[in-house]
Design a protein around this motif. Sequence first.
Motif, PDB file in Angstrom:
ATOM      1  N   ASP A  69       0.978  -1.139  -0.095  1.00 31.08           N
ATOM      2  CA  ASP A  69       0.013  -0.030   0.102  1.00 31.08           C
ATOM      3  C   ASP A  69       0.852   1.430  -0.058  1.00 31.08           C
ATOM      4  OD1 ASP A  69      -2.732  -1.260   0.009  1.00 31.08           O
ATOM      5  OD2 ASP A  69      -2.399  -1.499   2.116  1.00 31.08           O
ATOM      6  N   TYR A  70       2.048   1.230   0.733  1.00 36.16           N
ATOM      7  CA  TYR A  70       2.747   2.473   0.995  1.00 36.16           C
ATOM      8  C   TYR A  70       3.645   2.587  -0.540  1.00 36.16           C
ATOM      9  CZ  TYR A  70       2.024   3.028   5.901  1.00 36.16           C
ATOM     10  OH  TYR A  70       1.470   3.434   7.261  1.00 36.16           O
ATOM     11  N   VAL A  71       3.970   1.533  -1.062  1.00 44.49           N
ATOM     12  CA  VAL A  71       4.741   1.437  -2.308  1.00 44.49           C
ATOM     13  C   VAL A  71       3.961   2.173  -3.277  1.00 44.49           C
ATOM     14  CG1 VAL A  71       5.797   0.078  -4.015  1.00 44.49           C
ATOM     15  CG2 VAL A  71       6.157  -0.112  -1.662  1.00 44.49           C
ATOM     16  N   ARG A  72       2.418   1.759  -3.454  1.00 44.89           N
ATOM     17  CA  ARG A  72       1.569   2.345  -4.427  1.00 44.89           C
ATOM     18  C   ARG A  72       1.317   3.638  -4.192  1.00 44.89           C
ATOM     19  NH1 ARG A  72      -2.248  -1.426  -3.355  1.00 44.89           N
ATOM     20  NH2 ARG A  72      -1.171  -2.951  -4.576  1.00 44.89           N
ATOM     21  N   LEU A  73       1.241   4.241  -2.808  1.00 46.04           N
ATOM     22  CA  LEU A  73       0.988   5.570  -2.551  1.00 46.04           C
ATOM     23  C   LEU A  73       1.823   6.382  -3.105  1.00 46.04           C
ATOM     24  CD1 LEU A  73      -0.812   5.226   0.691  1.00 46.04           C
ATOM     25  CD2 LEU A  73      -1.953   5.921  -1.178  1.00 46.04           C
ATOM     26  N   VAL A  74       3.157   5.797  -2.759  1.00 43.92           N
ATOM     27  CA  VAL A  74       4.612   6.579  -3.274  1.00 43.92           C
ATOM     28  C   VAL A  74       4.462   6.738  -4.853  1.00 43.92           C
ATOM     29  CG1 VAL A  74       7.027   6.607  -3.611  1.00 43.92           C
ATOM     30  CG2 VAL A  74       5.935   6.083  -1.241  1.00 43.92           C
ATOM     31  N   ILE A 116      -7.710  -1.872 -19.825  1.00 42.88           N
ATOM     32  CA  ILE A 116      -7.911  -2.980 -20.366  1.00 42.88           C
ATOM     33  C   ILE A 116      -6.909  -4.051 -20.055  1.00 42.88           C
ATOM     34  CG2 ILE A 116      -7.964  -4.312 -22.462  1.00 42.88           C
ATOM     35  CD1 ILE A 116      -9.301  -1.579 -23.676  1.00 42.88           C
ATOM     36  N   ILE A 117      -5.398  -3.532 -20.345  1.00 48.29           N
ATOM     37  CA  ILE A 117      -4.038  -4.228 -20.008  1.00 48.29           C
ATOM     38  C   ILE A 117      -3.935  -4.362 -18.704  1.00 48.29           C
ATOM     39  CG2 ILE A 117      -1.642  -4.243 -20.488  1.00 48.29           C
ATOM     40  CD1 ILE A 117      -2.250  -2.085 -22.689  1.00 48.29           C
ATOM     41  N   PHE A 118      -4.085  -3.755 -17.641  1.00 52.31           N
ATOM     42  CA  PHE A 118      -3.748  -3.885 -16.426  1.00 52.31           C
ATOM     43  C   PHE A 118      -4.657  -4.176 -15.480  1.00 52.31           C
ATOM     44  CE2 PHE A 118      -0.421  -0.934 -18.297  1.00 52.31           C
ATOM     45  CZ  PHE A 118       0.860  -1.860 -18.078  1.00 52.31           C
ATOM     46  N   LEU A 119      -5.818  -3.815 -15.671  1.00 54.60           N
ATOM     47  CA  LEU A 119      -6.997  -4.131 -14.689  1.00 54.60           C
ATOM     48  C   LEU A 119      -8.055  -5.145 -15.508  1.00 54.60           C
ATOM     49  CD1 LEU A 119      -7.885  -0.451 -13.544  1.00 54.60           C
ATOM     50  CD2 LEU A 119      -6.265  -1.867 -12.612  1.00 54.60           C
ATOM     51  N   GLY A 120      -7.881  -5.589 -16.565  1.00 47.49           N
ATOM     52  CA  GLY A 120      -8.681  -6.674 -16.901  1.00 47.49           C
ATOM     53  C   GLY A 120     -10.060  -6.209 -17.536  1.00 47.49           C
ATOM     54  N   GLU A 121     -10.152  -4.862 -17.665  1.00 49.48           N
ATOM     55  CA  GLU A 121     -11.391  -4.062 -17.982  1.00 49.48           C
ATOM     56  C   GLU A 121     -11.775  -4.775 -19.665  1.00 49.48           C
ATOM     57  OE1 GLU A 121     -11.725  -0.023 -17.131  1.00 49.48           O
ATOM     58  OE2 GLU A 121     -11.791  -0.477 -15.215  1.00 49.48           O
ATOM     59  N   LYS A 122     -12.936  -5.061 -19.577  1.00 45.86           N
ATOM     60  CA  LYS A 122     -13.374  -5.722 -21.018  1.00 45.86           C
ATOM     61  C   LYS A 122     -13.367  -4.771 -22.052  1.00 45.86           C
ATOM     62  CE  LYS A 122     -16.006  -9.636 -18.880  1.00 45.86           C
ATOM     63  NZ  LYS A 122     -17.164 -10.521 -19.153  1.00 45.86           N
ATOM     64  N   TYR A 171      -1.406   7.280 -12.609  1.00 45.91           N
ATOM     65  CA  TYR A 171      -2.056   7.851 -11.036  1.00 45.91           C
ATOM     66  C   TYR A 171      -3.457   7.150 -11.155  1.00 45.91           C
ATOM     67  CZ  TYR A 171      -4.134  10.472  -7.370  1.00 45.91           C
ATOM     68  OH  TYR A 171      -4.757  11.114  -6.369  1.00 45.91           O
ATOM     69  N   THR A 172      -4.292   7.439 -12.224  1.00 43.18           N
ATOM     70  CA  THR A 172      -5.553   6.781 -12.385  1.00 43.18           C
ATOM     71  C   THR A 172      -5.741   5.201 -11.976  1.00 43.18           C
ATOM     72  OG1 THR A 172      -6.313   8.415 -13.306  1.00 43.18           O
ATOM     73  CG2 THR A 172      -7.696   6.598 -13.386  1.00 43.18           C
ATOM     74  N   LEU A 173      -4.779   4.520 -12.554  1.00 46.28           N
ATOM     75  CA  LEU A 173      -4.954   3.043 -12.401  1.00 46.28           C
ATOM     76  C   LEU A 173      -4.333   2.763 -11.154  1.00 46.28           C
ATOM     77  CD1 LEU A 173      -3.691   2.151 -16.134  1.00 46.28           C
ATOM     78  CD2 LEU A 173      -5.812   2.238 -15.163  1.00 46.28           C
ATOM     79  N   LYS A 177      -6.274   0.739  -8.261  1.00 42.42           N
ATOM     80  CA  LYS A 177      -5.740  -0.550  -7.717  1.00 42.42           C
ATOM     81  C   LYS A 177      -5.613  -0.456  -6.223  1.00 42.42           C
ATOM     82  CE  LYS A 177      -3.590  -3.656  -9.372  1.00 42.42           C
ATOM     83  NZ  LYS A 177      -3.981  -5.123  -9.726  1.00 42.42           N
ATOM     84  N   SER A 178      -6.043   0.766  -5.674  1.00 40.20           N
ATOM     85  CA  SER A 178      -6.129   0.970  -4.130  1.00 40.20           C
ATOM     86  C   SER A 178      -7.409   1.078  -3.704  1.00 40.20           C
ATOM     87  CB  SER A 178      -5.258   2.403  -3.889  1.00 40.20           C
ATOM     88  OG  SER A 178      -3.915   2.094  -4.347  1.00 40.20           O
ATOM     89  N   ASN A 179      -8.461   0.711  -4.433  1.00 39.00           N
ATOM     90  CA  ASN A 179      -9.840   0.451  -4.063  1.00 39.00           C
ATOM     91  C   ASN A 179     -10.097   0.126  -2.445  1.00 39.00           C
ATOM     92  OD1 ASN A 179     -11.288   1.962  -5.994  1.00 39.00           O
ATOM     93  ND2 ASN A 179     -11.944   0.240  -7.014  1.00 39.00           N
ATOM     94  N   HIS A 180      -9.254  -0.583  -2.128  1.00 36.20           N
ATOM     95  CA  HIS A 180      -9.651  -1.063  -0.629  1.00 36.20           C
ATOM     96  C   HIS A 180      -9.165   0.035   0.379  1.00 36.20           C
ATOM     97  CE1 HIS A 180      -5.310  -1.654  -1.563  1.00 36.20           C
ATOM     98  NE2 HIS A 180      -5.135  -1.885  -0.344  1.00 36.20           N
ATOM     99  N   LEU A 181      -8.669   1.160  -0.080  1.00 38.13           N
ATOM    100  CA  LEU A 181      -8.327   2.213   0.717  1.00 38.13           C
ATOM    101  C   LEU A 181      -9.190   3.241   0.550  1.00 38.13           C
ATOM    102  CD1 LEU A 181      -4.265   2.184   0.383  1.00 38.13           C
ATOM    103  CD2 LEU A 181      -5.565   1.180   2.281  1.00 38.13           C
ATOM    104  N   ASP A 182      -9.683   4.127   1.833  1.00 40.73           N
ATOM    105  CA  ASP A 182     -10.539   5.051   1.460  1.00 40.73           C
ATOM    106  C   ASP A 182      -9.957   6.409   0.835  1.00 40.73           C
ATOM    107  OD1 ASP A 182      -9.511   7.298   3.929  1.00 40.73           O
ATOM    108  OD2 ASP A 182      -9.323   5.206   4.607  1.00 40.73           O
ATOM    109  N   SER A 183     -10.551   7.023   0.191  1.00 40.86           N
ATOM    110  CA  SER A 183     -10.215   8.209  -0.824  1.00 40.86           C
ATOM    111  C   SER A 183      -9.378   9.376   0.198  1.00 40.86           C
ATOM    112  CB  SER A 183     -11.207   8.924  -1.388  1.00 40.86           C
ATOM    113  OG  SER A 183     -12.349   9.316  -0.462  1.00 40.86           O
TER     114      SER A 183
END
Length: 298
Positions: A69-74, A116-122, A171-173, A177-183
Amino acid sequence: MENNRTRGILILIFIMLVWGSSYAITKSIVATVPPMFLAFIRFFIALLCLLPVYVRHRRKQKDLLTLPDYVRLVFMGLTGVTGYYILFNYSLLYTAAAVGALIQGFIPIGIALFGIIFLGEKVSRRQIVGIIISFVGVTLVGLITNDAGRETNTILGNLLMLASVLCWIAYTLLSRKSNHLDSITTTFLGGCAGTLLLLPAAAYEYAYLDAPIRMEIYDWMAVVYFGAISSALCYLLYNQALKTLPAAMVGNFLNLDILVGVIIAVLFLHETITTWQVVGGVLILSGLFLSSKGTHTA
């Protein structure tokens, strides 16, 4: 679920109206306030605004963040704050605000493509065609100059703006990927990381200025607006919207930001854009229309 979706859409409309004004305002002050210093002071103000909100929130929320989580936030700070705003501010030293806004039109398509590539959205065949059309449009907008007499290196400015686009897509992606954390957590801690990374760049730039920075009342008003509204409030709302809407759909709404940005630049800065750049803008929006079809909420 439908109420959350409607609320998310209304939030996005407000954000795009605010962000759409940033091109013209940044263009009007970036020659007075150096780009990296502007980015740093903007987010320093934003963090001051967010600090009491975050402290109050942490008293209620006792969830622990993991090392990933910390790595992603950085990396969110590096891409959505440090990289994006250094590139964005510097680009507007060289290119017109209206052209910069048009180049930002690649963000929705880029978000959809990398989602599509990284989040698997159709994705459908129609969406792929839309992505290709928008890419052609961005190429036309970015490589054709329109006011070489006023700007020192328009193509360089366009390329810097395109690089800022790639930063915002990342940043958006990462936020998705950090949806489990609050905004509030993602916005504040990501902002802290980005602002700390901005500090050495801003200090270096300030140390080598030819003359002291002389900010007028308009400059201070612009910086406070950027920090409190465009950054603190809108980043918070943007990350909140990403929790209820898919990345591709959020990206689609960024075209309202482009429309507002172009209109303000043309009306208030008296900028012009070439016919080919208009064609490129139409292609970007046409590609968006195609790519948005079949997009469903997650």
